[in-house]
Every structure is written in structure tokens, then in C-alpha cells.
Write a protein that holds these residues in place. Structure first.
Motif, short mmCIF file in Angstrom:
data_model
loop_
_atom_site.label_atom_id
_atom_site.label_comp_id
_atom_site.label_asym_id
_atom_site.label_seq_id
_atom_site.Cartn_x
_atom_site.Cartn_y
_atom_site.Cartn_z
N GLY A 1 0.85 -1.20 0.00
CA GLY A 1 0.00 0.00 0.00
C GLY A 1 0.88 1.24 0.00
N CYS A 2 0.38 2.29 -0.61
CA CYS A 2 1.14 3.52 -0.70
C CYS A 2 0.99 4.32 0.60
CB CYS A 2 0.63 4.33 -1.89
SG CYS A 2 1.33 5.98 -1.97
N VAL A 3 2.13 4.76 1.16
CA VAL A 3 2.09 5.42 2.47
C VAL A 3 1.56 6.86 2.42
CG1 VAL A 3 3.89 3.96 3.45
CG2 VAL A 3 4.52 6.16 2.42
N CYS A 4 1.30 7.38 1.23
CA CYS A 4 0.70 8.72 1.20
C CYS A 4 -0.82 8.63 1.32
CB CYS A 4 1.11 9.51 -0.05
SG CYS A 4 0.01 9.43 -1.46
N CYS A 5 -1.37 7.42 1.13
CA CYS A 5 -2.82 7.30 1.15
C CYS A 5 -3.24 6.02 1.88
CB CYS A 5 -3.40 7.39 -0.26
SG CYS A 5 -2.52 6.43 -1.49
N ALA A 6 -3.36 4.91 1.16
CA ALA A 6 -3.92 3.69 1.75
C ALA A 6 -3.15 3.21 2.98
CB ALA A 6 -3.97 2.58 0.69
N GLY B 1 6.19 5.17 -6.50
CA GLY B 1 6.12 6.14 -7.60
C GLY B 1 4.80 6.85 -7.70
N LEU B 2 3.80 6.36 -6.98
CA LEU B 2 2.48 6.98 -7.06
C LEU B 2 2.18 7.82 -5.82
CD1 LEU B 2 0.45 4.08 -8.68
CD2 LEU B 2 1.18 6.23 -9.71
N ALA B 3 3.21 8.10 -5.03
CA ALA B 3 2.98 8.84 -3.78
C ALA B 3 3.12 10.34 -4.00
CB ALA B 3 3.96 8.39 -2.71
N ASP B 4 2.32 11.09 -3.27
CA ASP B 4 2.46 12.53 -3.20
C ASP B 4 3.27 12.84 -1.93
OD1 ASP B 4 2.23 15.23 -2.84
OD2 ASP B 4 0.04 15.25 -2.70
ZN LIG Z 1 -0.52 7.27 -2.02
#
Ligand SMILES: [Zn+2]
Length: 321
Positions: A66-71, A106-109
Motif C-alpha cells: 500500500g502507498c504510504v501517502c494514502c492507503a 512512484g504513485l505517492a504525493d
Molecule cells: Zn498514495
């Protein structure tokens, strides 16, 4: 290096998919940079990381799935709290952890991660986000900027931009990218890299930044630009931060970064914000280059120097600017 009041410094390394951030980080680690750092790698996918990939670091943690900027934001906060807790309890002071490098997916903000860490009531006492480094694909970066809102968000919050694959792109395309990046993130330090190794960038003073269209085909409201506010020595630090917080609350989407060193009775304070979050300030040593003290750079769009000055004067009274 700044004094971080005993807090752990955290560097966020971001960049769009395929931008070459892992290659760059691996090379830095092999080169002896970020010594003693704990490296946290976030994989949005469930895949296990190749341990050998970042073999140069003596401490490595992986957050997968999971991406740590969101999920997976809570997974990151939990991990950082555990790290802070372990460090507080450690009896031995032989090599206390003082640096974390977080490589995002790569999909993190990165801005969202900065906000999550800085607004956590526990972490704020233990961890200070010291730098956001963003890798930009020299070959595909321009087309990503044209089509992907996320790639713009990543660049807007960067303190340092690493433009990769600069040997694989034609000179005029590269200078267009460099000029456009500078226009989007005027405060960021920019350098080049090829296969992780530092590589000089071409001169691009004559290149004209591309005006990026928004996704409805309209021009963006206004370009992002830096404004410098010169503060008087007698500035009331508390009043200034209240003014800044109020301003960010009202206009945080237009003010993407604020950075400066302010002299206060408590010492020289490094002030930084990302979007609406004001980081608890770091105390800097009295020595060092003090020529830029009491200058605050505000990077954003839709405001003028005169408007900011007037607003600040109105708020803090006659003193200040
Ligand atoms: Zn994210």
C-alpha cells in the motif's frame, strides 16, 4: 547541518514511476551518503523488495502492500512511532539513529506524507522532515507533467530535484524540462544524474518554460513564483506564526512552500511549511551564513509581494516589515 533538537531527521525521496529514484538512492548509499540512516522503502504493490538492491544501507525496513501517502498512511505512522519509541528507550548511545530516508512509491504525493508526519501529535516531537528530494525522469518527465497531476504535485513540494537519464534525451528537450521545472519549483536545488551518478546539467537560461495546461484544456490560473518577505529584527515571532497559519489556512492551496530563517530571542529558527502545515521550527546554530536571516521565501501563485506585506503589517502592527 542544522540542529534538530535531538529529533530524527527524515528525508523523503519521491518521484514518478520509473523516475530512477531507487537507482539514485542505491548509488548514494554505495557512495557513503546517508551514513547510518535507516532506509524505509515503500512498495505500493505486494511484491517483496530485492534486498540486494539497497545493500549499501545497514538498516532497511520495507513497507509493502500500500502507498504510504494514502492507503497505508497509518502503517507508516505506526512504524515511525515504533522507531521513535525504540530510540527513546535505547540504553546504548553508541550509534543512535538520527537519519531516516523514506523512498516512496512512484504513485505517492510526498506533500501528503509530510502533512501526515508533521500533524501527528507524537511524531512531531521525535521526527523532523528535513528534505524532500524528488527524482524526475529526464526522458519522460515533460510528458508526465503534461498529463499527470501527480507528477506536478511531486515537483511542487521538492527541496531538491534530481533529473535522471539526462544522457538519453535531446538537449532542447532537456532544457525545456529544466526551465519548466524551475518555473514550477523555483526554490528547489536541481542536479542531474545518469544511472545514479551525478551528471552536470546543461545551461538553460535561454530555454522558455512550457505553460502547462490544466486537464480541462485551460491554462493554469497563474504560474508559481517565489516572493521574498524581509522581516524587521523586532518582528514578533508569535504574531508572525499566527499570521502565517491563518494565511495558510485561507490560501494553503496557493502557497505551496514557505521557507526561511528567523532570528528570535530563542535563537535562529528554521521555518518551513508544506501546503497548510507549519513544521515546528528547528533551532539553527548561531554560526554559519546569516545573510539570509529574517528573509522568508513564499512560493506559490495568486498573490503579490505588496499584498503579503500589507497583510502582515496589518496583522502584526507597525513592526515587522
Ligand atoms: Zn498514495
Amino acid at each position: 547541518m542544522s540542529d534538530t533538537d535531538g529529533r530524527i531527521r527524515l528525508i523523503i525521496l519521491g518521484g514518478y514511476l520509473g523516475s530512477g529514484k531507487t537507482t539514485w538512492l542505491r548509488h548514494q548509499l554505495h557512495d557513503g551518503q546517508f551514513q547510518g540512516a535507516l532506509v524505509i522503502v515503500n512498495e505500493a504493490a505486494e511484491t517483496a523488495i530485492d534486498d540486494a538492491l539497497l545493500g549499501g544501507s545497514d538498516r532497511l525496513a520495507v513497507l509493502a502492500g500500500g502507498c504510504v501517502c494514502c492507503a497505508a498512511k497509518h502503517d507508516l505512522i505506526d512504524l515511525l512511532r515504533r522507531i521513535a519509541d525504540d530510540r527513546s528507550r535505547a540504553v546504548s548511545t553508541d550509534s543512535p539513529l538520527d537519519l531516516i530516508v523514506l523512498e516512496t512509491s512512484g504513485l505517492a504525493d510526498p506533500g501528503a506524507i509530510v502533512e501526515a508526519i508533521r500533524s501527528d501529535p507524537v511524531l512531531v516531537y521525535h521526527i523532523v522532515v528535513s528534505e524532500v528530494i524528488v527524482a524526475v525522469d529526464g526522458l519522460h518527465g515533460m510528458s508526465q507533467l503534461r498529463s499527470e497531476p501527480l507528477s506536478r504535485h511531486q515537483i511542487e513540494v521538492a527541496d531538491q530535484l534530481i533529473v535522471t537519464k539526462t544522457d538519453a534525451v535531446e538537449q532542447n528537450e532537456l532544457t525545456l524540462l529544466l526551465a519548466t521545472l524551475t518555473a514550477m519549483s523555483p526554490g528547489a536545488v536541481m542536479s542531474g544524474a545518469v544511472k545514479g551518478v551525478s551528471h552536470s546539467l546543461p545551461e538553460f537560461n535561454d530555454a522558455i518554460a512550457e505553460t502547462l495546461q490544466d486537464f480541462a484544456g485551460q491554462e493554469l490560473k497563474a504560474p508559481i513564483s517565489p516572493t521574498r518577505l524581509y522581516l524587521d529584527d523586532s518582528i514578533d515571532w508569535t504574531a508572525f506564526t499566527v499570521w502565517l497559519s491563518a494565511l495558510l489556512y485561507a490560501r494553503g492551496n496557493d502557497i505551496v512552500r514557505v521557507k526561511g530563517v528567523i532570528r528570535t530571542p530563542a535563537g535562529r529558527l528554521l521555518l518551513q511549511t508544506v501546503r497548510k502545515i507549519v513544521q515546528s521550527p528547528e533551532i539553527l546554530p548561531e554560526q554559519g551564513d546569516t545573510r539570509e536571516d529574517n528573509i522568508v521565501v513564499m512560493i506559490g501563485r495568486g498573490f503579490t509581494h505588496a499584498q503579503l506585506t500589507k497583510s502582515l503589517q496589518h496583522f502584526v502592527g507597525s513592526q515587522g516589515v
